[in-house]
Design an enzyme around this catalytic site. Structure first.
Site, short mmCIF file in Angstrom:
data_model
loop_
_atom_site.label_atom_id
_atom_site.label_comp_id
_atom_site.label_asym_id
_atom_site.label_seq_id
_atom_site.Cartn_x
_atom_site.Cartn_y
_atom_site.Cartn_z
N TYR A 1 60.14 7.38 60.34
CA TYR A 1 59.25 8.12 61.23
C TYR A 1 59.83 8.16 62.65
CZ TYR A 1 54.58 9.84 62.60
OH TYR A 1 53.52 10.60 63.03
N TYR B 1 56.14 7.47 68.61
CA TYR B 1 56.42 6.16 68.02
C TYR B 1 57.90 5.81 68.21
CZ TYR B 1 51.74 6.85 66.15
OH TYR B 1 50.40 7.07 66.03
N ARG C 1 60.55 12.21 59.29
CA ARG C 1 59.46 12.92 59.97
C ARG C 1 59.76 12.89 61.46
NH1 ARG C 1 52.87 12.63 59.56
NH2 ARG C 1 52.87 14.80 58.91
N ARG D 1 47.87 24.09 59.38
CA ARG D 1 46.49 24.32 58.89
C ARG D 1 46.45 25.57 58.00
NH1 ARG D 1 41.93 26.31 60.65
NH2 ARG D 1 42.84 27.02 62.62
N ARG E 1 44.90 18.71 56.90
CA ARG E 1 43.49 19.12 56.93
C ARG E 1 43.12 20.03 55.77
NH1 ARG E 1 43.28 20.96 63.06
NH2 ARG E 1 45.43 21.48 62.51
N CYS F 1 39.51 24.79 55.43
CA CYS F 1 39.35 23.97 56.63
C CYS F 1 38.91 24.86 57.79
CB CYS F 1 40.69 23.32 56.94
SG CYS F 1 40.80 22.60 58.58
N CYS G 1 34.78 14.80 56.73
CA CYS G 1 35.17 16.21 56.85
C CYS G 1 33.93 17.08 56.84
CB CYS G 1 36.08 16.58 55.68
SG CYS G 1 36.43 18.35 55.56
FE1 SF4 Z 1 39.25 20.79 58.52
FE2 SF4 Z 1 37.52 19.08 57.50
FE3 SF4 Z 1 39.17 18.29 59.39
FE4 SF4 Z 1 37.19 20.00 60.01
S1 SF4 Z 1 36.97 17.89 59.30
S2 SF4 Z 1 39.36 20.11 60.64
S3 SF4 Z 1 37.08 21.17 58.12
S4 SF4 Z 1 39.71 18.96 57.34
#
Ligand code: SF4
Ligand code: ADP
Length: 703
Positions: A173, A178, A226, A300, A323, A346, A364
């Site tokens: 990493y 870091y 990474r 995303r 996400r 998301c 979430c």
């Molecule tokens: Fe996406 Fe869920 Fe995170 Fe909101 S909480 S940004 S919907 S993964």
């Protein structure tokens, strides 16, 4: 499956291992540590089951000198930690996915509060720039060359343990502030030895970590790097287009996989309010041209067309997701089955990242089952059959009502969902029309789209229900999801309720939602401190009003520091010409001016305004549930056995709380599992694991 997406299901070789497809759940914080290994294993397993070809851990510390407490972090410090991770690898392998581990040393960015070891750094320069700026005071010490060799030894020992635990891909990493990253940036790395100065020297430590990892486990495991490239991409290089180009060129064929990202959480994990899908591309788009090793990156991504385009255009080989995989662990499976309309996309609200800042397992907004797979036996795609034939009435079609109705319907209940408004969506209808929040409409769109296709669901928009109506409808179970209302109450500097501000010219968000148009200038007084006050200030300024924002907190929308939005909120207010007063309380308003009082010294200043918008406290809209409770003696004649408040009507909260409440109501109704709430515990060498019997001993022996 739509043949357009075939490309997403091609296998990709990563050193000695092969990912079965291009869906790659990159390492991401989950708040799950050695304290809750079964919760963690089940959370990751669900993604493997949902079709992610690679499923990664979050950061796993390689040594006590990398201790992020109080933020949650996983650990692989000695052989006793192997079994805990083996639960995850076994679980992931059950579904044919590869398991990756993000080995991590935090360098100067960690404070080692628990271990009390002085943090390590290239040159003793503290990492003071983290977005959680209040997190620490411990300054790091400068590493000697012997320290460097020791960190490499720790990485090797951790890599071997990772292999023993069954991981297929092992990370080095060098991102996000870091240790490896600190070596790459001259501001943190002022060394004059072979590890400082030129890009080649600054990259030497990372190269050595990679080579040592490959020598240790490279025959069995892919070795991934990474790295954050945002800052380096902006820096000129004498030999390359930028220092980022130079770095990738220098290390091009050293790792088996490049995992490329941004440098700080607010840009790397940007909220949709301020950053669109695919926002990383301008920074990382060159990597694949410089190396012939596979490249994974995030953005995303929730649209399969965007994903396919990333591969076809030569930006990425593997579609990385954190996400998107939390919001819908079954995203790949849905694409494979031609059900891309069923993807629960998301919304970019970053409640997930706030959970990590809160020190708890991931939550979430879109996926209420995240983190509850093991503890409550909530599977995102499987549902316990209905406990009876009786239909269920859900009153209120906001996030709580929609979620309750959908989960009930998936359990097989006949569901009637009524809302007084002509359109379903509750608070979302108003809020998603505000600046930056359009993407949040996925909350109602996903649920409505699903509900509209179900034969056992009747939707009744435009139907205000009172207690008489509910009794007349004769549904055995009634969920009252009627939401909440914003009040005009104020609080004292000591956080004690201090009466109400009731007079003409004082508005709440509900008034604006109902169409009220405050006269300018407007003072927005926000002690809710989440997004809405700031967003409404932008909204009113967009309408041409002179707007000032005031708050008792130290920043505008102060809590949004937890969701990575905070730095951009101030920028947005400034861009909209909104003035700002912090650390003040609203003491009075007479229709022409507001009196603002400093919360510490009481110093008063007046602000000329015709209107005040109070964004503070909410109360449940629970009149219907109370009316029904008062008429409990009539329930049996009406065939009613249960009435329950759900969502904001029960306890006002953020959208994530409302969705969770709707899910919980629907899962628990007449459920065999109604009382299930398992407590996780660390895996010890002696512990016998009932949930994961196969994983109670290491998968491979320690070498
Ligand atoms: Fe996406 Fe869920 Fe995170 Fe909101 S909480 S940004 S919907 S993964
Ligand atoms: P939550 O966040 O808990 O889902 P919302 O405020 O978003 O709450 O949604 C509540 C919904 O309930 C609103 O759409 C509102 O119109 C509806 N509602 C409130 N009272 C009634 C009622 N008596 N009959 C029908 N619908 C109602």
């Amino acid at each position: 499956m739509n043949p357009r997406y075939d490309i997403l299901f091609e296998p990709v070789a990563i050193g000695p291992v092969t990912a079965p497809n291009r869906f790659y759940q990159v390492p991401h914080a989950s708040g799950m540590t050695e304290a809750n290994p079964r919760i963690r294993a089940a959370f990751r397993e669900t993604k493997a089951e949902g079709g992610w070809g690679v499923v990664s851990t979050g950061a796993v510390s390689i040594h006590p000198s990398s201790d992020d407490s109080p933020l949650p972090f996983a650990r692989l410090w000695d052989d006793n930690d192997i079994r805990s991770h083996a639960l995850t690898t076994e679980a992931v392998h059950r579904h044919g996915a590869l398991a990756a581990i993000e080995l991590w040393h935090g360098g100067a960015a960690v404070m080692n509060r628990t271990t009390r070891v002085p943090p390590l750094s290239p040159s003793g320069v503290p990492w003071a720039a983290t977005h959680v700026g209040f997190m620490g005071h411990q300054r790091p010490r400068t590493m000697s060359e012997a320290d460097l060799r020791q960190v490499i030894d720790w990485q090797v020992a951790a890599a071997r343990r990772a292999r023993s635990a069954g991981f297929d891909i092992v990370y080095v990493y060098a991102g996000m502030g870091y240790l490896g990253y600190e070596f790459l940036l001259p501001e943190y790395n002022r060394r004059t030895d072979a590890y400082g100065g030129s890009m080649e020297n600054r990259a030497r430590f990372v190269r050595q970590l990679l080579e040592a990892t490959r020598d240790a486990v490279g025959a069995d495991c892919g070795v991934a790097l990474r790295v954050s490239l945002e800052e380096l991409r902006g820096r000129p290089s004498e030999t390359h287009e930028s220092e980022a180009h130079e770095l990738v060129d220098l290390l091009a064929d050293v790792p088996d996989l490049w995992d490329v990202k941004m440098d700080s959480s607010p840009t790397d994990c940007g909220a949709s309010r301020f950053r669109p899908e695919g926002a990383h591309e301008p920074v990382i788009d060159f990597v694949r041209r410089v190396t012939d090793r596979p490249v994974v990156g995030v953005g995303r991504f929730t649209s399969p067309d965007t994903m396919a385009s990333q591969v076809k255009r030569g930006v990425l080989d593997l579609i990385g997701a954190a996400r998107a995989s939390i919001a819908d662990p079954f995203l790949p499976a849905k694409i494979r089955e031609g059900r891309e309309d069923d993807i629960r996309e998301c919304i970019g609200c970053n409640i997930c990242i706030s959970s990590w800042h809160d020190g708890v397992p991931v939550r979430c907004t879109q996926n209420a089952t995240a983190g509850e797979e093991w503890r409550r036996n909530w599977h995102p795609e499987r549902f316990e059959p209905a406990g009876s034939d009786g239909p269920v009435l859900v009153v209120g079609g906001g996030p709580a009502g929609l979620e309750a109705a959908l989960v009930l319907a998936r359990r097989g209940y006949a569901v009637s969902l009524a809302d007084r408004r002509e359109e379903l969506g509750g608070r979302l209808l108003f809020e998603t029309a505000l600046p930056g929040l359009a993407g949040w409409a996925r909350v109602q769109h996903y649920r409505l789209n699903a509900l509209q296709q179900m034969a056992n669901v009747e939707l009744y928009p435009g139907s205000e229900l009172g207690a008489d109506d509910v009794l007349a409808m004769q549904h055995p179970h009634v969920a009252v999801a009627t939401g909440s209302r914003w009040t005009r109450s104020l609080w004292s500097p000591l956080e004690i309720p201090a009466g109400h501000l009731e007079r003409p010219g004082v508005y709440t968000p509900d008034d604006l939602a109902a169409g009220a148009e405050p006269e300018g200038p407007v003072l927005v007084f926000d002690f809710d401190n989440y997004y809405l006050g700031g967003v409404l200030a932008e909204h009113l300024a967009d309408r041409g009003l002179d707007v000032h924002y005031a708050t008792p907190a130290g920043h505008a929308s102060a809590w949004t520091i937890m969701t990575n939005e905070q730095p951009f909120v101030h920028q947005a207010l400034q861009k909209h010409g909104v003035g700002l007063s912090t650390l003040v309380r609203l003491a009075a308003f007479d229709g022409r001016q507001a009196t603002l009082e400093n919360i510490f010294d009481g110093q008063v200043h007046t602000h000329l305004c015709r209107s005040v918008l109070l964004v503070g406290h909410r109360e449940p809209e629970d009149a219907l549930v109370r009316a029904l409770q008062q008429r409990q003696d009539e329930w049996s004649d009406a065939g009613i056995t249960s009435v329950q408040a759900v969502g904001d009507a029960r306890a006002p909260g953020a959208i994530v709380h409302a969705v969770y409440s709707g899910q919980e109501y629907a899962r628990l109704l007449e459920s065999r599992d109604a009382t299930r709430w398992l407590r996780d515990q660390p895996v010890t060498p002696e512990s016998v694991d009932e949930a994961y019997p196969d994983a109670s001993s290491p998968v491979r022996s320690v070498t």
